[in-house]
Structure formats: structure tokens, C-alpha cells
Design a protein around this motif. Structure first.
Motif, PDB file in Angstrom:
ATOM      1  N   VAL A 194       0.830  -1.200   0.000  1.00 34.52           N
ATOM      2  CA  VAL A 194       0.000   0.000   0.000  1.00 34.52           C
ATOM      3  C   VAL A 194       0.867   1.254   0.000  1.00 34.52           C
ATOM      4  CG1 VAL A 194      -1.542   1.326   1.492  1.00 34.52           C
ATOM      5  CG2 VAL A 194      -2.031  -1.060   1.024  1.00 34.52           C
ATOM      6  N   THR A 235       2.286   3.661  -3.679  1.00 35.20           N
ATOM      7  CA  THR A 235       1.731   4.872  -4.293  1.00 35.20           C
ATOM      8  C   THR A 235       2.136   6.139  -3.547  1.00 35.20           C
ATOM      9  OG1 THR A 235      -0.136   3.436  -4.772  1.00 35.20           O
ATOM     10  CG2 THR A 235      -0.376   5.776  -5.317  1.00 35.20           C
ATOM     11  N   PRO A 236       1.969   6.210  -2.218  1.00 32.78           N
ATOM     12  CA  PRO A 236       2.371   7.441  -1.518  1.00 32.78           C
ATOM     13  C   PRO A 236       3.855   7.750  -1.680  1.00 32.78           C
ATOM     14  CG  PRO A 236       1.233   5.948  -0.013  1.00 32.78           C
ATOM     15  CD  PRO A 236       1.335   5.250  -1.307  1.00 32.78           C
ATOM     16  N   ALA A 281       4.439   9.179  -5.060  1.00 38.79           N
ATOM     17  CA  ALA A 281       3.940  10.553  -5.108  1.00 38.79           C
ATOM     18  C   ALA A 281       4.933  11.493  -4.444  1.00 38.79           C
ATOM     19  CB  ALA A 281       2.575  10.640  -4.424  1.00 38.79           C
ATOM     20  N   PHE A 282       5.499  11.059  -3.316  1.00 33.95           N
ATOM     21  CA  PHE A 282       6.458  11.869  -2.577  1.00 33.95           C
ATOM     22  C   PHE A 282       7.700  12.143  -3.429  1.00 33.95           C
ATOM     23  CE2 PHE A 282      10.279  12.089   0.070  1.00 33.95           C
ATOM     24  CZ  PHE A 282       9.957  13.141   0.914  1.00 33.95           C
ATOM     25  N   THR A 321       7.063  14.407  -6.575  1.00 35.44           N
ATOM     26  CA  THR A 321       6.907  15.820  -6.228  1.00 35.44           C
ATOM     27  C   THR A 321       8.245  16.419  -5.836  1.00 35.44           C
ATOM     28  OG1 THR A 321       4.903  15.000  -5.182  1.00 35.44           O
ATOM     29  CG2 THR A 321       5.326  17.361  -5.033  1.00 35.44           C
ATOM     30  N   ALA A 322       9.052  15.660  -5.070  1.00 36.26           N
ATOM     31  CA  ALA A 322      10.346  16.171  -4.624  1.00 36.26           C
ATOM     32  C   ALA A 322      11.257  16.450  -5.815  1.00 36.26           C
ATOM     33  CB  ALA A 322      10.995  15.170  -3.663  1.00 36.26           C
TER      34      ALA A 322
END
Lengths: 524, 265
Positions: free
Chosen positions: A491, A494-495, A498-499, A502-503
Motif C-alpha cells: 500500500v 503509491t504514496p 507521489a512523494f 513531487t520532490a
């Protein structure tokens, strides 16, 4: 009993003076409000015998006797106008009396106070009552609570309220109110239901004034006699307050059952296992069964606490609730009989008989609902049956049942019984631990509980020593049992993505801006 | 206006903060001015309003070239200026962390109660079977309003209400009786303008007579604990309690003429 009480008693013998009768007719404003909003329970004549009265125990207040429970005046004294106004404003928790502050204007409520007072001759004949002097609450501390616990025994609170405060004292089954009806001592572990309010100040006030019309006495005379000090009474109030949770419990719709894993220990096997202390407790309020005949307006089990855990094979559910006695119990039989008689005229058809047990039903749908439609909350219906775990104190075991409506439960044959229960009663509390495997061989007659699902669940409880049997029980509507699984590591993908994305994007933007700034300084 | 910032960037921020405060804390004060109970603004509506405010701010700052340059200045400064390096570093970590956190909230498996939708007013049937007899609901008016004394019917309805309905619907007819906390869905409030005030009495009769178990299949699930009162009360008793409900809550029933004009609801 002070001199005021003697004056009142003497006054009863005198003929009613004309002045008092005139006051009765002088206040049509208060009467209009009273007749419209109060008479339904308290009766047009104020005797507490309105149409709603028979659904309530204790009965609604009889204003003609001028006996008020919640006051700031001494025991046996009349209440002040502010005392009456206070109860009108905020109501009485744990009873049917609501607060009227939002519905009635302040003028209407003032008229009402005047009218209520006009219903009893005592208010005219006596000088205005004097408020007791209350000291300020000292800060709570462990020492104060510990001393309060000693005072609790010393002044014999436990005789009625029990050692644990769950209204299970030896005198509890013999208590009556001033209308000669059976009355329960307050359950001191549930301060949100104290009829005079649940703060430490409220508790201190009730200890000073008593609850007139009930067996709850005043402790002011013990202070006057030098048996205890005012400070010690505060300690007692702090101790009583400490018996309840700091915050009133919230109702949560989903009861979560964490996965404890299959490692060492496994699921707790005893209802008194101390591991339950660390498991989240879910508060389930119950109310009387008032849908199907015969109805029940006086349920003893006001709420349950539910805790649940599971592993890969089994689910364990601990249900605990306050019950002052283990039914059946001969000492309580006369009390139960009086309750049945007091509530009987309202709904005939009680099936209670001496020897009735305590019971608990944990109810599920027979099959997991696919849509939002669930079986009827009272043990299902013909189309959607309910699957029950039914526990009784006299058999001390639980059985699986299938029901198609309240009271229609059919016990499954012994060969297909899958649920086990272990019960413990101590200090006015039942703790019943149910355990069943998530999947059973009886796939058509047992609910199958796949992991990571949400299962509808509802509860019904009976106190045999309170005259409860058959349809006359305390019930809940549907809640949900969530069989939680640990969050899988996948799980997090995905986060994390995304992190990082963006960084990187941020770095690119900043570096480009800085490079351009070096090439053309000052360019915006 | 001493505290009003001069830079367009901070002006924009100030406008957004004020918009937020106005939406979240200001708007809920409006309904009570009209005598309607207040309620918090749903989050989705707050987001919509804030987006509108943001678009407005962007239109304004980009309206002329100088202001647009001034507006961009703080962004530029944070990205390039040496003394703003700490802020730059913090933002470079915080922003991605926030995005990651939001993404986690979206994908995390959670076990919630299934949503329970509730159509408050299902379409009534044209006729019902009441205690074995057929009663036409369409066009039906409360017969007690043209028979006997309205005061007597009110008093009778009041007794019935206090004996049977009080525990759930409450003294104040607000659905907050002393049993209401035990039920989900909670009992209806008759003080609410969305309940009996917009219904015909025949509809109320049908709902009282048939209760939660008698709700039509379409539009369910209902999961209502309302008893079927035909098992407890006579036809006239239900009509009497209907009169009491409207009178006590200070509402007027819709008539069939209004119903025809207003169409289905």
C-alpha cells in the motif's frame, strides 16, 4: 428533617387559605405553557400522572408535594426559584425530562416556575428557602481520591451503590421512592446519566442536599455533627467522579477487531484476561424494546461495552455491562415482581416468572448483505433471517440460533454448535467472552466472516432480576464489526512514488530558476 | 488599513484567509437570523468556495503586468535567494510529504460502515390495507377535522403521543426523545420543515399505520425502527395523533390541492 419540615407537616392540617387559591387562578400564562408542554407526563393537575407517566420509572415529579430532587437547599426544604428554573433549562440526564431552554422563551419559563410553585401550598406558607453555602471544589489529586474511597465505605455509600459503584450494594433490592415504587440506586460508573448532573460540583451538591423523594440522604448533617469535614465530602465527590470515565462515551458505528496475529499468546481465552484492558472499548447504548408487543419501557441494561479481536482462524468478542445482580437471585425476586407490577398496566403480557435468567444476544445477519439491506434489527424477518449467539446466565453457555423475527430463534442442533462463551460476574458487572471460528462448516446456517470485511452486528440484553423476559428486553439497532487486517507494505508504493515525484519536480524547478538567475541576475 | 499588506502576494494570502474564515465561521451565523437552525458547512462546499476565491485572486494579480511581477517576486525569492535557503529546504521536504500523506489516505484500506442512504419521503401507495380493510390514501383528508371538537381530538392525540411516541420523538417533537440515542437512523423531528410540514395528513397516516416494516421496497434500504402502529392503535386514534403532531409542532399539513400543484415530491 428540620423545623421547616415540621412547619410543612403542621400546615397540611390547616385549611387552604383563600390567598393560595387566588394565586392558582392568577397565573394563566404559566398554565398555558404547562398544559401544552408539561401535562403530558406531569398531568394537568401536577400529580405526575399524565398519559406518559406509566412508561417511566421513577414516575414524573408530583408538583403538589413540592418534593424536588435537584436543589441547592437543605434536605426537606423547598427549592429556590433558580433551582426549578435550572432543571427546566437543562432537564434531567438519564430520565425522560428534556431541557427546555431552546424551545421556551425565558418569559415562558419564568411563568412556568411561578405556576409549578402554585401547585403546592407549601410555597405560599413558607418563607423563601435559603440556599446552602457551598465551598469551592478543591483540585483533584490521587490522595483526595484515595481518602474519598475510605469515606465512601465509612458513610456506607456501598450499602446501596455497591463497592464498585455499580448499584450492587446489599440494600439495593429493597429501595423504594416516596411513591412506594421500586427505585435503583445510581450506577456511579456512568456519570453522564446522573439526574442531577455529572460534574464533581454536581456530585458534591447532591451529597449536601440529598435527592428528596428518593432514598438518597443528605450528608450535610454528618458535617454538622463533626463526623466528616466539608473537605472530606469533596474528597468523596472526587472519588465518585473518578468511578466514571473522564469524558462521556461517544457512540461509534464501527467496532474494530484488530488482528492479533498467530504468534505467541494468541487470542485471550478468558473474559478477565488483563490483555482486554488495552483493547479499544466500544460503547453501545441500549433502549427498551418498544416495537413489538409486549413492549418494555424499563430496561435495566442501559448500555454495553464491546471489545473484539481476531486472528487468522477465530474471532473473540468480549461484551461487558453493568448488572447489579446475577439472575436468578431470590433476594431480587420481590424487586422484579414490583417492577413487573409497576410497568404491567402499560403493556400487558409479561412472560417473566421468578427464576428468569440474565441473557445476552449478539445478532448478525445470516448471510453477509450484498447491498445496504440488512435483516430487521429485531432478530430479522421472514425474508432475511438473523443469526444469533444467545447466552443465558442459568445455562452459562451460548448457543447458535437462526431467527426470523423477535423471539423466533431456533437453536441449532448440538452437532453444529460452533460458538463458545465464557462468562464472569463480579462487582455488578457481567463480562461474557464469545469465540467462534471465522469460517465454519455450516455455511448455510452460520454467518461466514471473511477477514477484512465489515459485518453488521446488533445486541439485545435481559436482566431477569428486573422483570425482563421474552420480548421485554433492552435492544440496539445495527452496528458494524470490522475484522481489520494489518496494512500491507504494498500500500505504501503509491504514496512513496507521489512523494519522490513531487520532490524531484520541486528540485528541477528550483535548480532551473537558480541557473537562470545566474545567467540574467534580477530577471524575475 | 494599517495591517493591510502592500505586496500583492500577501494581499492575495490575506484575501484567501479572510474568505476561509468567512465561509467556515461566518456563514453558519446567517440562518439563525432568519430563524432557521444553523449547521456547519460541508467540507466539499468549503473547497468549492475556496477554489472560487483562489481563481478571483489569480485574476486580480494577473490583471496588470507590474502587479503580476510583484506577485511572483516572493516565489522567485524563495527559489533563488541565498538567505531564503532554509525556507526553500523546508518547502522542498514538506510539500512532497504532504502530497505523499494525502496519497496514503486515499489508498489505505479502511473498513467503514456501508453508506446508508435515506429517502425521507417515499411515494405513498394509492391505497393501503388497514387492519384488514382497504383505505384509499389518494385524496384522503383527516376525517376528524370535520367531525366533533378539534380540542378533544388534540387532547386524545396528546395522550396517545405521550403513551407511545414520546420515548423516541420526544417532548419537543424534535426526534430527541430519551430513547433516540439507541436508534440508527434516528427518529424524525417534526419541528424540521422537511418532515410533516411538507406532507399531507394522509401520508402521515400511512407512515404511522405501516411503520418502518411497511416502507415500499423501491428506494430502500430503510432500516427504520418505527413500529407499525396499526397493531396498537385504531384508525381514529392515528388521525387524532396526527392532529396533535401538527398542532403541537405549529405546522400546517399540505392539502391535496397543493399536492396536485406541487407535483410529486
Amino acid at each position: 428533617m428540620g423545623t421547616r419540615a415540621l412547619v410543612m407537616a403542621a400546615y397540611l392540617l390547616l385549611p387552604l387559605p383563600l390567598a393560595a387559591q387566588e394565586t392558582d387562578n392568577e397565573n394563566p400564562a404559566g398554565k398555558v405553557v404547562y398544559d401544552r408542554w408539561c401535562a403530558g407526563c406531569h398531568g394537568t393537575d401536577g400529580r405526575g400522572e399524565g398519559p406518559g407517566a406509566l412508561t417511566m420509572l421513577p414516575r414524573p415529579r408530583d408538583f403538589t408535594r413540592a418534593l424536588y430532587q435537584v436543589r441547592t437547599t437543605g434536605s426537606g426544604e423547598l427549592p429556590t426559584d433558580d433551582d426549578i428554573m435550572h432543571v427546566i433549562n437543562v432537564g434531567m440526564p438519564g430520565t425522560a425530562m428534556p431541557g427546555w431552554e431552546d424551545l421556551l422563551s425565558s418569559q415562558e419559563r419564568e411563568d412556568l416556575v411561578t405556576y409549578l410553585k402554585s401547585m403546592s401550598r407549601f410555597f405560599n406558607s413558607s418563607p423563601p428557602p435559603a440556599q446552602l453555602e457551598f465551598s469551592n471544589a478543591p483540585r483533584v489529586s490521587d490522595d483526595r481520591i484515595a481518602e474519598g474511597a475510605e469515606i465512601y465505605e465509612q458513610v456506607e455509600c456501598s450499602k446501596c451503590h455497591g463497592r464498585s459503584g455499580r448499584a450492587d450494594g446489599p440494600s439495593a433490592p429493597t429501595q423504594k421512592d416516596d411513591s412506594d415504587l421500586p427505585i435503583y440506586p445510581a450506577n456511579l460508573t456512568q456519570n453522564w446519566r446522573f439526574n442531577g448532573g455529572g460534574t464533581v460540583e454536581d456530585i458534591y451538591r447532591v451529597l449536601r442536599t440529598g435527592l428528596d423523594g428518593t432514598p438518597m440522604p443528605t450528608f450535610s448533617d454528618l458535617i454538622d455533627a463533626g463526623v466528616i469535614t466539608d473537605d472530606q465530602l469533596w474528597n468523596l465527590a472526587h472519588y465518585v467522579r473518578s468511578l466514571s470515565p473522564e469524558e462521556s462515551p461517544r457512540i461509534r458505528e464501527v467496532i474494530t477487531a484488530a488482528n492479533v496475529g498467530d504468534g505467541e499468546g494468541g487470542l485471550p481465552t478468558s473474559p478477565t484476561d488483563e490483555r482486554w484492558e488495552t483493547v479499544d472499548k466500544f460503547y453501545i447504548p441500549l433502549v427498551g424494546q418498544i416495537v413489538v408487543k409486549p413492549r418494555w419501557f424499563n430496561p435495566r441494561v442501559q448500555n454495553l461495552w464491546v471489545q473484539a479481536l481476531h486472528d487468522s482462524a477465530d474471532v473473540a468478542m468480549l461484551v461487558s455491562w453493568s448488572d447489579p445482580s446475577r439472575s436468578p437471585n431470590e433476594e431480587w425476586a420481590p424487586f422484579a415482581q414490583q417492577i413487573v407490577e409497576a410497568m404491567g398496566p402499560k403493556d400487558e403480557g409479561s412472560t417473566w416468572a421468578p427464576g428468569a435468567p440474565d441473557q445476552l444476544v449478539v445478532q448478525f445477519p445470516l448471510t453477509l448483505p450484498t447491498g445496504m439491506e440488512r435483516p430487521y434489527f429485531l432478530q430479522g424477518d421472514a425474508r432475511r433471517p438473523a443469526y444469533l449467539w444467545s447466552w443465558r446466565s442459568d445455562h452459562d453457555r451460548a448457543v447458535e440460533m437462526v431467527a426470523r423475527g423477535l423471539g423466533t430463534g431456533q437453536e441449532q442442533p448440538a452437532s453444529s454448535q460452533q460458538v463458545s462463551a465464557e462468562a464472569a460476574w463480579a462487582d455488578g458487572e457481567w463480562r461474557v467472552l464469545f469465540r467462534r471460528s471465522l469460517a465454519t462448516p455450516d455455511s448455510t446456517s452460520d454467518l461466514q466472516m471473511p477477514r477484512a470485511t465489515v459485518v453488521p452486528v446488533a445486541f439485545q440484553a435481559w436482566d431477569g432480576n428486573n422483570g425482563e423476559a421474552g420480548n421485554q428486553a433492552a435492544v440496539s439497532t445495527w452496528y458494524f464489526l470490522a475484522l481489520e487486517e494489518p496494512v500491507p507494505v504494498t500500500v505504501l508504493i503509491t504514496p512513496l512514488a507521489a512523494f519522490l515525484l513531487t520532490a524531484v519536480l520541486g528540485l528541477v524547478v528550483v535548480t532551473r530558476a537558480q541557473r537562470r538567475e545566474k545567467e540574467i541576475p534580477g530577471r524575475n | 488599513m494599517r495591517f493591510w499588506p502592500k505586496e500583492p502576494f500577501w494581499q492575495g494570502v490575506a484575501v484567501l484567509v479572510m474568505a476561509f474564515l468567512l465561509i467556515v465561521f461566518g456563514i453558519p451565523y446567517l440562518p439563525p437570523l432568519l430563524g432557521i437552525p444553523s449547521a456547519p458547512i460541508p467540507n466539499s462546499v468549503v473547497v468549492q468556495y475556496m477554489l472560487t476565491a483562489l481563481v478571483g485572486v489569480l485574476l486580480w494579480v494577473s490583471d496588470n503586468q507590474t502587479r503580476w511581477q510583484q506577485f511572483k517576486q516572493p516565489f522567485h525569492a524563495v527559489m533563488v535567494e541565498e538567505r531564503k535557503k532554509p525556507i526553500r529546504m523546508i518547502l522542498l521536504v514538506l510539500l512532497p510529504a504532504l502530497i505523499g500523506f494525502i496519497a496514503y489516505g486515499r489508498v489505505k484500506p479502511s473498513l467503514d460502515a456501508p453508506p446508508s442512504f435515506r429517502a425521507i419521503h417515499p411515494a405513498p401507495p394509492s391505497s393501503i390495507t388497514f387492519q384488514g380493510r382497504t383505505i384509499e390514501i389518494t385524496g384522503l383528508e383527516n376525517p376528524l377535522r370535520t367531525r366533533g371538537s378539534l380540542d378533544d381530538h388534540y387532547e386524545e392525540g396528546k395522550s396517545i403521543y405521550y403513551e407511545n411516541c414520546l420515548a423516541c420523538h420526544g417532548d419537543l417533537l424534535d426526534g430527541l426523545g430519551h430513547y433516540s440515542h439507541g436508534f440508527n437512523p434516528t427518529p424524525l423531528s417534526f419541528q424540521d420543515v422537511g418532515t410533516i410540514a411538507q406532507l399531507a395528513e394522509s401520508f402521515v397516516f400511512w407512515r404511522i399505520a405501516k411503520g418502518g416494516v411497511g416502507l415500499p421496497n423501491e428506494g430502500g434500504p430503510w432500516n427504520s425502527a418505527m413500529p407499525a402502529w396499526e397493531e396498537f392503535l385504531t384508525e381514529d386514534e392515528i388521525w387524532a395523533v396526527t392532529i396533535f403532531l401538527y398542532e403541537q409542532a405549529g405546522k400546517t399539513p399540505r392539502t391535496w390541492e397543493e399536492h396536485a400543484e406541487g407535483g410529486e415530491h
